[in-house]
Design an enzyme around this catalytic site. Structure first.
Site, mmCIF file in Angstrom:
data_model
loop_
_atom_site.group_PDB
_atom_site.id
_atom_site.type_symbol
_atom_site.label_atom_id
_atom_site.label_comp_id
_atom_site.label_asym_id
_atom_site.label_seq_id
_atom_site.Cartn_x
_atom_site.Cartn_y
_atom_site.Cartn_z
ATOM 1 N N ALA A 191 30.545 47.446 40.668
ATOM 2 C CA ALA A 191 31.466 46.649 41.488
ATOM 3 C C ALA A 191 32.064 47.511 42.592
ATOM 4 C CB ALA A 191 32.562 46.036 40.620
ATOM 5 N N ASP A 192 32.482 48.713 42.243
ATOM 6 C CA ASP A 192 33.027 49.637 43.243
ATOM 7 C C ASP A 192 31.976 50.027 44.275
ATOM 8 O OD1 ASP A 192 35.763 50.139 42.805
ATOM 9 O OD2 ASP A 192 35.319 51.352 41.051
ATOM 10 N N ILE A 193 30.831 50.493 43.796
ATOM 11 C CA ILE A 193 29.788 50.964 44.707
ATOM 12 C C ILE A 193 29.267 49.808 45.556
ATOM 13 C CG2 ILE A 193 27.494 51.992 44.873
ATOM 14 C CD1 ILE A 193 29.686 53.934 44.033
ATOM 15 N N GLY A 225 31.647 49.041 48.276
ATOM 16 C CA GLY A 225 31.516 50.050 49.322
ATOM 17 C C GLY A 225 30.317 49.784 50.210
#
Length: 403
Positions: A166-168, A171
């Site tokens: 989710a973070d990557i 980004g």
């Protein structure tokens, strides 16, 4: 020549989603100035493991950047930041929505001083909606976005994906949004705000699982190593490990049956096409699994690959980074760090033939470039910089103690 040469990015982000975005921009030639609070990016202290005095986590997403330290809770710190933004193209931040406005450096303020500025905001839930003010983290977005519910083995508890997807992913979407905004600015002459969230990222990646739900009204269930729409397309256990095989066409299926010694399956009406194999997977998969227990992973891969059917082993990290193809694709690179020495990093995932990106510098020390940036870009004298340091508005670079 790199594709983003001449683009200046002020990076107010920390931890993972924002730094991954700005690292990707920096890899492609953008000048990225990482603005850290006096406490530093949280990940500088996340470990072990540490390489001497540097957190492995921090090192993973901060190469090719400059680091300055500004106290944005002071008026002078905000003034310095706004002066830098006047000369920038992009600002990236991943604070909780509303934080920049409270600091009086929100988008409306930024576009008044620089109408061409692009502000990319990454958050858990986006800048609008009922959840917008909630804190958002990767594990929470995976759960709310449905990924956790379809990960793991059938009839077992849900499982978080091993990578911080989710973070990557957020980004990566921020990079896409910024590049789109840069293209639009060439046409309009004006910047805009890019709004990316971890939850929207998870929902955008549902693709065929969402479509399956819309079509059937049935919640998708975890399939373990299997696929909900294709059989066999999954993980199998060999006599000494595990491997994946992807039988995606009927031509594949016929070859597959022959090569594994199960030609009788080709003529069985229960498995004659993919739709029937999906319906009857509970009988077919155990039958195939019994066959695959008879040979090693290496043997099965050699046999199946000889027909052109995609298959591959399940590698641990020590095997990945010794794989000849991974090395040939330059997915392991080594750079010199001022305190950690030679460090290994993952390589660039995008290969451009004419204007390739490059890993030029190791992740910066805390505040390593404060003096340089404030003197060259901010126009401040050495005396002014020293005065700001005494007031606690800035910090100059220092070498951390070894951990």
């Amino acid at each position: 020549m790199k594709p983003l040469n001449g683009i200046r990015v002020i990076d107010l982000s920390r931890i993972l989603s924002g730094p991954y975005c700005t690292m990707t921009l920096a890899d492609m030639g953008a000048e990225v100035i990482k603005v850290e609070s006096p406490a530093g990016d949280d990940t500088r202290n996340w470990g072990p493991p540490f390489i001497k005095c540097e957190s492995a986590y921090y090192l993973s997403v901060n190469r090719n950047k400059k680091s300055i330290v500004l106290n944005l809770k002071t008026e002078e710190g905000k003034e310095i930041l706004l002066n830098l933004i006047k000369k920038a193209d992009v600002v990236v931040e991943n604070f909780r929505p509303g934080t920049l406005d409270r600091l009086k450096i929100g988008y409306e303020t930024l576009k008044k001083i620089n109408p061409k500025i692009i502000l990319a905001s990454i958050s858990g839930y986006g800048q609008t909606g009922p959840y917008s003010k909630k804190p958002g983290y990767d594990i929470i977005a995976q759960g709310i976005g449905g990924l956790t519910s379809v990960t793991g083995e059938p009839d077992k508890p849900p499982v978080k994906v091993g990578f911080s997807v989710a973070d990557i992913g957020a980004g990566m979407w921020a990079v896409v949004g910024i590049q789109n905004a840069l293209i639009a600015r060439e046409k309009t002459g004006e910047g805009q705000r890019v709004d990316v969230s971890l939850l929207d990222t998870m929902i955008s990646w549902q693709t065929y699982l969402a479509s399956n739900y819309f079509a059937s009204g049935k919640n998708p269930e975890p399939q373990g190593g299997a696929h909900p729409n294709i059989v066999p397309y999954q993980l199998f256990e060999s006599s000494d490990g595990f491997f994946n095989v992807a039988v995606a066409t009927e031509n594949h299926w016929e070859k597959f049956c022959e090569v594994i010694g199960a030609s009788d399956l080709k003529d069985n009406s229960k498995y004659s096409n993919n739709a029937n194999r999906v319906i009857n997977r509970e009988r077919l998969i155990p039958y195939l699994q019994d066959i695959f227990h008879t040979k090693t992973t290496k043997e099965w891969i050699a046999i199946i690959e000889s027909t052109g059917i995609p298959c591959g082993p399940v590698l641990r990290f020590n095997e990945i980074y010794e794989d000849p193809h991974v090395l040939a694709r330059e997915q392991v690179v080594e750079v010199e760090h001022p305190t950690a020495g030679k460090i290994k990093m993952t390589g660039l995932p995008v290969k451009l033939s004419a204007t390739p990106g490059e890993i030029v510098s190791a992740p910066p020390l805390f505040g390593e470039n404060t003096r340089e940036v404030l003197s060259t870009l901010g126009g401040l004298s050495n005396d002014a910089i020293s005065d700001l340091e005494e007031k606690g508005v800035i910090k100059l670079g220092s070498v951390p103690a070894e951990i």
